[in-house]
Design a protein around this motif. Structure first.
Motif, short mmCIF file in Angstrom:
data_model
loop_
_atom_site.label_atom_id
_atom_site.label_comp_id
_atom_site.label_asym_id
_atom_site.label_seq_id
_atom_site.Cartn_x
_atom_site.Cartn_y
_atom_site.Cartn_z
N ALA A 40 71.20 4.46 27.52
CA ALA A 40 69.81 4.09 27.83
C ALA A 40 69.40 2.83 27.08
O ALA A 40 68.77 1.94 27.66
CB ALA A 40 68.88 5.25 27.49
N TRP A 44 68.40 -0.57 28.76
CA TRP A 44 67.03 -1.03 28.52
C TRP A 44 67.03 -2.50 28.12
O TRP A 44 66.14 -3.25 28.50
CB TRP A 44 66.38 -0.19 27.43
CG TRP A 44 64.92 -0.44 27.28
CD1 TRP A 44 64.33 -1.37 26.48
CD2 TRP A 44 63.86 0.22 27.96
NE1 TRP A 44 62.97 -1.32 26.59
CE2 TRP A 44 62.65 -0.35 27.51
CE3 TRP A 44 63.81 1.24 28.90
CZ2 TRP A 44 61.41 0.07 27.97
CZ3 TRP A 44 62.57 1.66 29.35
CH2 TRP A 44 61.40 1.08 28.89
N ILE A 49 63.09 -0.43 32.80
CA ILE A 49 63.18 0.60 33.82
C ILE A 49 61.79 0.93 34.34
O ILE A 49 60.90 1.28 33.56
CB ILE A 49 63.84 1.89 33.25
CG1 ILE A 49 65.18 1.55 32.61
CG2 ILE A 49 63.99 2.95 34.31
CD1 ILE A 49 66.16 0.85 33.51
N TRP A 56 64.65 9.29 34.13
CA TRP A 56 65.78 8.36 34.03
C TRP A 56 66.78 8.85 32.98
O TRP A 56 67.99 8.86 33.21
CB TRP A 56 65.25 6.97 33.68
CG TRP A 56 66.28 5.90 33.55
CD1 TRP A 56 67.12 5.46 34.53
CD2 TRP A 56 66.56 5.14 32.39
NE1 TRP A 56 67.92 4.46 34.02
CE2 TRP A 56 67.60 4.25 32.71
CE3 TRP A 56 66.04 5.13 31.10
CZ2 TRP A 56 68.12 3.35 31.80
CZ3 TRP A 56 66.55 4.22 30.19
CH2 TRP A 56 67.58 3.35 30.55
N SER A 59 68.70 11.87 34.22
CA SER A 59 69.75 11.51 35.19
C SER A 59 70.96 10.89 34.49
O SER A 59 72.10 11.17 34.87
CB SER A 59 69.20 10.56 36.26
OG SER A 59 68.91 9.29 35.73
#
Length: 168
Positions: A40, A44, A49, A56, A59
């Protein structure tokens, strides 16, 4: 970045709870959450996002779990291929033989390893492998035969390294 840090800290318990429900193991869940957060943060940095951060992250975590599960199933199939059976607790002799075979497998050429994995572990047909390599099916069959023979010889300690044929 400070706002992302705060949001991630708030979501960690939820991510961990979800990860534990998937893995059924606290340490595996922690590893899964860590890899999720790493992904992430990297993503990022590339782009912001849009949408729900929590969805998110869930997932990402779920995809990470599925990928790890697929890898472990492939590894289990490979072990089953080398040991010839799927026992929950194999004998010491079988374990030593499997380790020996895996060491021999590592000493094969990259092409021989790929052929054995595609056909024996992944279950690809000779035709599919021939299409991947862009060679005739007969070539796949003969190369696979040589790879199996080299693996047997390496496993039995008959040769130090697989022989290579020089083509002119």
């Amino acid at each position: 970045m400070h706002e992302l840090d705060e949001q991630l800290r708030e979501l960690i318990p939820r991510l961990r709870r979800f990860a534990v429900s998937l893995t059924r193991n606290a340490s595996s869940a922690d590893d899964l959450v860590q890899s999720t957060l790493e992904r992430a943060i990297i993503a990022w940095a590339d782009k912001r996002i849009a949408g729900d951060l929590r969805a998110w992250l869930f997932s990402i975590l779920y995809r990470q779990f599925l990928d790890a599960h697929r890898r472990s199933r492939r590894y289990a199939r490979m072990l089953e291929f080398f040991t010839g059976r799927d026992d929950a607790q194999p004998s010491v002799e079988r374990t030593v033989m499997a380790q020996s075979t895996l060491l021999a497998f590592d000493r094969l050429t990259a092409e021989q390893r790929a052929l054995l994995l595609w056909v024996s572990v992944e279950g690809l047909s000779y035709k599919e492998v021939a299409e991947i390599l862009d060679v005739p099916i007969g070539t796949v069959m003969s190369r696979l035969s040589r790879a199996r023979q080299a693996l047997r010889q390496l496993s039995d300690g008959e040769i130090a390294s697989p022989s290579l044929r020089i083509l002119k």
